[in-house]
Motif scaffolding. Structure first.
Motif, PDB file in Angstrom:
ATOM      1  N   GLN A 258      -6.421  13.945  -5.424  1.00  0.00           N
ATOM      2  CA  GLN A 258      -6.931  13.487  -6.396  1.00  0.00           C
ATOM      3  C   GLN A 258      -5.816  13.032  -7.399  1.00  0.00           C
ATOM      4  O   GLN A 258      -4.688  13.400  -7.677  1.00  0.00           O
ATOM      5  CB  GLN A 258      -7.812  14.678  -7.296  1.00  0.00           C
ATOM      6  N   SER A 259      -6.169  11.784  -8.139  1.00  0.00           N
ATOM      7  CA  SER A 259      -4.907  11.364  -9.220  1.00  0.00           C
ATOM      8  C   SER A 259      -5.724  10.831 -10.431  1.00  0.00           C
ATOM      9  O   SER A 259      -6.983  10.960 -10.506  1.00  0.00           O
ATOM     10  CB  SER A 259      -4.139  10.163  -8.390  1.00  0.00           C
ATOM     11  N   ILE A 260      -4.779  10.338 -11.264  1.00  0.00           N
ATOM     12  CA  ILE A 260      -5.416   9.950 -12.562  1.00  0.00           C
ATOM     13  C   ILE A 260      -6.355   8.589 -12.248  1.00  0.00           C
ATOM     14  O   ILE A 260      -7.317   8.093 -12.933  1.00  0.00           O
ATOM     15  CB  ILE A 260      -4.378   9.320 -13.570  1.00  0.00           C
ATOM     16  N   LEU A 261      -6.259   7.760 -11.064  1.00  0.00           N
ATOM     17  CA  LEU A 261      -7.057   6.655 -10.749  1.00  0.00           C
ATOM     18  C   LEU A 261      -8.212   7.109  -9.832  1.00  0.00           C
ATOM     19  O   LEU A 261      -8.983   6.264  -9.320  1.00  0.00           O
ATOM     20  CB  LEU A 261      -6.151   5.691 -10.076  1.00  0.00           C
ATOM     21  N   GLY A 262      -8.406   8.608  -9.652  1.00  0.00           N
ATOM     22  CA  GLY A 262      -9.410   8.923  -8.623  1.00  0.00           C
ATOM     23  C   GLY A 262      -8.887   9.291  -7.428  1.00  0.00           C
ATOM     24  O   GLY A 262      -7.902   9.592  -7.184  1.00  0.00           O
ATOM     25  N   MET A 263      -9.828   9.439  -6.559  1.00  0.00           N
ATOM     26  CA  MET A 263      -9.476   9.901  -5.177  1.00  0.00           C
ATOM     27  C   MET A 263      -8.640   8.874  -4.527  1.00  0.00           C
ATOM     28  O   MET A 263      -9.167   7.620  -4.280  1.00  0.00           O
ATOM     29  CB  MET A 263     -10.437  10.384  -4.305  1.00  0.00           C
ATOM     30  N   MET A 264      -7.554   9.212  -4.004  1.00  0.00           N
ATOM     31  CA  MET A 264      -6.547   7.903  -3.256  1.00  0.00           C
ATOM     32  C   MET A 264      -5.947   8.464  -1.941  1.00  0.00           C
ATOM     33  O   MET A 264      -5.879   9.587  -1.728  1.00  0.00           O
ATOM     34  CB  MET A 264      -5.631   7.500  -4.104  1.00  0.00           C
ATOM     35  N   THR A 265      -5.888   7.450  -0.973  1.00  0.00           N
ATOM     36  CA  THR A 265      -5.439   7.967   0.138  1.00  0.00           C
ATOM     37  C   THR A 265      -4.143   7.589   0.357  1.00  0.00           C
ATOM     38  O   THR A 265      -3.488   6.450   0.133  1.00  0.00           O
ATOM     39  CB  THR A 265      -6.188   7.154   1.263  1.00  0.00           C
ATOM     40  N   GLN A 266      -3.163   8.441   1.075  1.00  0.00           N
ATOM     41  CA  GLN A 266      -1.754   8.276   1.253  1.00  0.00           C
ATOM     42  C   GLN A 266      -1.578   8.450   2.895  1.00  0.00           C
ATOM     43  O   GLN A 266      -1.826   9.320   3.460  1.00  0.00           O
ATOM     44  CB  GLN A 266      -0.992   9.070   0.748  1.00  0.00           C
ATOM     45  N   VAL A 267      -0.938   7.479   3.613  1.00  0.00           N
ATOM     46  CA  VAL A 267      -0.560   7.651   4.794  1.00  0.00           C
ATOM     47  C   VAL A 267       0.845   8.396   4.980  1.00  0.00           C
ATOM     48  O   VAL A 267       1.921   7.817   4.307  1.00  0.00           O
ATOM     49  CB  VAL A 267      -0.321   6.175   5.513  1.00  0.00           C
ATOM     50  N   VAL A 268       0.957   9.201   5.790  1.00  0.00           N
ATOM     51  CA  VAL A 268       2.059  10.304   6.025  1.00  0.00           C
ATOM     52  C   VAL A 268       2.260  10.395   7.405  1.00  0.00           C
ATOM     53  O   VAL A 268       1.416  10.172   8.040  1.00  0.00           O
ATOM     54  CB  VAL A 268       1.892  11.631   5.127  1.00  0.00           C
TER      55      VAL A 268
ATOM     56  N   GLY B 132       0.883  -1.052   0.051  1.00  0.00           N
ATOM     57  CA  GLY B 132      -0.041  -0.072   0.045  1.00  0.00           C
ATOM     58  C   GLY B 132       0.761   1.255  -0.061  1.00  0.00           C
ATOM     59  O   GLY B 132       0.626   2.236  -0.677  1.00  0.00           O
ATOM     60  N   ASP B 133       2.061   1.069   0.794  1.00  0.00           N
ATOM     61  CA  ASP B 133       2.854   2.309   0.723  1.00  0.00           C
ATOM     62  C   ASP B 133       3.518   2.574  -0.549  1.00  0.00           C
ATOM     63  O   ASP B 133       3.631   3.837  -1.009  1.00  0.00           O
ATOM     64  CB  ASP B 133       3.962   2.224   1.899  1.00  0.00           C
ATOM     65  N   ILE B 134       3.679   1.549  -1.228  1.00  0.00           N
ATOM     66  CA  ILE B 134       4.557   1.566  -2.680  1.00  0.00           C
ATOM     67  C   ILE B 134       3.599   2.524  -3.587  1.00  0.00           C
ATOM     68  O   ILE B 134       3.853   3.392  -4.129  1.00  0.00           O
ATOM     69  CB  ILE B 134       5.093   0.267  -3.018  1.00  0.00           C
ATOM     70  N   PHE B 135       2.490   1.772  -3.520  1.00  0.00           N
ATOM     71  CA  PHE B 135       1.428   2.402  -4.540  1.00  0.00           C
ATOM     72  C   PHE B 135       1.018   3.885  -4.151  1.00  0.00           C
ATOM     73  O   PHE B 135       0.715   4.636  -5.135  1.00  0.00           O
ATOM     74  CB  PHE B 135       0.190   1.433  -4.767  1.00  0.00           C
ATOM     75  N   ASN B 136       0.937   4.054  -3.097  1.00  0.00           N
ATOM     76  CA  ASN B 136       0.509   5.338  -2.460  1.00  0.00           C
ATOM     77  C   ASN B 136       1.729   6.237  -2.650  1.00  0.00           C
ATOM     78  O   ASN B 136       1.423   7.515  -3.390  1.00  0.00           O
ATOM     79  CB  ASN B 136       0.563   5.561  -1.057  1.00  0.00           C
ATOM     80  N   SER B 137       2.686   5.963  -2.813  1.00  0.00           N
ATOM     81  CA  SER B 137       3.905   6.765  -3.215  1.00  0.00           C
ATOM     82  C   SER B 137       4.034   6.924  -4.664  1.00  0.00           C
ATOM     83  O   SER B 137       4.520   8.161  -4.987  1.00  0.00           O
ATOM     84  CB  SER B 137       5.434   6.127  -2.813  1.00  0.00           C
ATOM     85  N   PHE B 138       3.565   6.131  -5.584  1.00  0.00           N
ATOM     86  CA  PHE B 138       3.508   6.213  -6.698  1.00  0.00           C
ATOM     87  C   PHE B 138       2.265   7.207  -7.473  1.00  0.00           C
ATOM     88  O   PHE B 138       2.682   8.050  -8.341  1.00  0.00           O
ATOM     89  CB  PHE B 138       3.477   5.085  -7.730  1.00  0.00           C
ATOM     90  N   PHE B 139       1.232   6.901  -6.749  1.00  0.00           N
ATOM     91  CA  PHE B 139      -0.307   7.615  -7.318  1.00  0.00           C
ATOM     92  C   PHE B 139      -0.556   8.657  -6.310  1.00  0.00           C
ATOM     93  O   PHE B 139      -1.695   9.266  -6.779  1.00  0.00           O
ATOM     94  CB  PHE B 139      -1.052   6.627  -7.671  1.00  0.00           C
ATOM     95  N   GLY B 140       0.124   8.889  -5.208  1.00  0.00           N
ATOM     96  CA  GLY B 140      -0.210  10.201  -4.566  1.00  0.00           C
ATOM     97  C   GLY B 140      -1.323  10.088  -3.498  1.00  0.00           C
ATOM     98  O   GLY B 140      -1.586  10.617  -2.610  1.00  0.00           O
ATOM     99  N   GLY B 141      -1.784   8.903  -3.412  1.00  0.00           N
ATOM    100  CA  GLY B 141      -2.929   8.426  -2.266  1.00  0.00           C
ATOM    101  C   GLY B 141      -4.271   9.058  -2.614  1.00  0.00           C
ATOM    102  O   GLY B 141      -4.492   9.799  -3.511  1.00  0.00           O
ATOM    103  N   GLY B 142      -5.022   8.802  -1.863  1.00  0.00           N
ATOM    104  CA  GLY B 142      -6.649   9.357  -2.369  1.00  0.00           C
ATOM    105  C   GLY B 142      -8.029   8.398  -1.700  1.00  0.00           C
ATOM    106  O   GLY B 142      -7.624   7.728  -0.725  1.00  0.00           O
ATOM    107  N   GLY B 143      -8.956   8.722  -2.405  1.00  0.00           N
ATOM    108  CA  GLY B 143     -10.167   7.962  -1.599  1.00  0.00           C
ATOM    109  C   GLY B 143     -10.033   6.645  -1.611  1.00  0.00           C
ATOM    110  O   GLY B 143     -10.589   5.998  -0.829  1.00  0.00           O
ATOM    111  N   ILE B 144      -9.156   5.956  -2.532  1.00  0.00           N
ATOM    112  CA  ILE B 144      -8.903   4.557  -2.491  1.00  0.00           C
ATOM    113  C   ILE B 144      -7.886   4.228  -1.468  1.00  0.00           C
ATOM    114  O   ILE B 144      -6.829   4.658  -1.393  1.00  0.00           O
ATOM    115  CB  ILE B 144      -8.424   3.934  -3.805  1.00  0.00           C
TER     116      ILE B 144
END
Length: 381
Positions: free
Chosen positions: A182-192, A90-102
């Motif tokens: 907001q990202s190209i995949l929609g709203m995504m959530t990132q843990v920081v 989850g951390d890896i994908f968040n770091s690439f896509f910025g995090g969001g509603g997902i």
């Protein structure tokens, strides 16, 4: 990421390197750049950290697979910062896509980032000089060092007496928060990392005046160090928890005491054995005699020199050497080389006696050198 070197390049191996190749490369480079071998060398220290970081990733099958796919980005918190081996998918994908509603942390089975533990205090190193006998038989030394120790006023909490650190309201004491973007995949959530408590999960509103909220103060400590029997020059004694105290109650590092052993006037050492060169007279060697061999503990061992003993003869006294530093009941030997001394000056009477001795020995004794030379000539033929 441009200033981050490739882990394979750091270890000097190819991407198809086996586990044994990685281990061998790491051992060689860690030995080369270890701080003990390069005291005060900041460049070597940085190299050692770089090598250790590379090996910690590539030696783990899961981390290596992730690194091969995503590179250094897979181990960066929020796309930046230092090495963090606890990243999940989850951390890896968040770091690439910025995090969001997902919430990708939930998608991949992660329960959210745990609050990082308080950073352990630094390890300390120092040297102590000991005598040869102290290295063999062990001793106790008193050392003084300047270091950080727990603040006596706040008992290491960092908070003013009568108060205590409070749980961070912004992260609920977890040390991390979720950011939706907001990202190209929609709203995504990132843990920081929580910016209010800096990932500690607690906030000190009223810091201790003596330590300024750090929970530790600079002080001079005196310690007694037990030097074990059999320690050798350059070896170290490790004192767990006697290094630098961490901040805000974090555990202390370790203290490493490296010994410098002074040479001895009579004895030398190789591993667990002691070596001694002892002079005997020509008469003792020829006729035999009882001699006293001094031992390192101040005693003496009787030994019968056999008639006709040759120069360089070896006497071995078992159990009179050096105890094994890991098993004191396992003791080496004292190995004595008998050196026959030849007088450097004699009076006429003494010379006459030796001439008479030489004549009395007959032709075989006088021709001994000639026979030896004949053997040498025969060997080269």
């Amino acid at each position: 990421m441009a200033d981050k070197r490739d882990y394979y390049e750091i270890l000097g191996v190819g991407r198809d390197a086996s586990d044994s190749d990685l281990k061998k490369a790491y051992r060689n480079m860690a030995k080369k750049y270890h701080p003990d071998a390069n005291p005060g060398d900041k460049t070597a220290e940085d190299k050692f950290k770089e090598v250790s970081e590379a090996y910690s990733v590539l030696s783990d099958a899961n981390k290596r697979s992730t690194y091969d796919q995503f590179g250094h980005q897979a181990f960066q918190q929020g796309g930046g910062g230092g090495f963090n081996g606890s990243m999940d998918m989850g951390d890896i994908f968040n770091s690439f896509f910025g995090g969001g509603g997902i919430d990708l942390g939930s998608m991949f089975g992660g329960g959210g980032r745990q609050r990082p533990r308080a950073r352990r205090g630094a390890d300390l190193q120092m040297r102590v000089n000991i005598r040869f006998e102290e290295a063999v038989f062990g001793t106790t030394k008193e050392v003084k060092l300047q270091t950080y120790d727990s603040c006596g006023t706040c008992k290491g909490t960092g908070a003013k007496p009568g108060t205590h650190p409070e749980s961070c309201k912004h992260c609920g004491g977890t040390g991390s928060t979720r950011v939706t973007q907001q990202s190209i995949l929609g709203m995504m959530t990132q843990v920081v990392t929580c910016q209010h408590c800096r990932g500690e999960g607690k906030i000190i509103k009223d810091p201790c005046k003596d330590c300024r909220g750090l929970g530790r103060v600079r002080t001079t400590k005196t310690l007694e160090v037990n030097i074990p029997k059999g320690i050798d020059n350059g070896q170290s004694v490790r004192l767990n928890g006697k290094g630098e105290m961490g901040e805000k109650g974090a555990p202390a590092g370790d203290l490493y005491i490296t010994v410098n052993v002074a040479p001895h006037k009579l004895y030398t050492r190789e591993g667990s054995h002691l070596y001694l060169e002892m002079p005997i007279t020509f008469v003792q060697a020829a006729l035999g005699d009882e001699i006293s061999i001094p031992t390192l503990d101040g005693g003496a061992e009787k030994h019968d020199v056999k008639p006709g003993t040759q120069p360089g003869a070896i006497v071995r006294l078992r159990g009179k050497g050096v105890p094994n530093v890991h098993n004191a009941s396992n003791v080496g030997d004292l190995i004595v080389k008998l050196n026959v001394t030849v007088p450097t000056s004699m009076n006429e009477k003494q010379r006459e006696i030796l001439r008479g001795f030489n004549d009395a020995m007959g032709d075989d004794y006088k021709n001994h050198k000639i026979k030896w030379l004949d053997k040498v000539k025969g060997y080269f033929k």
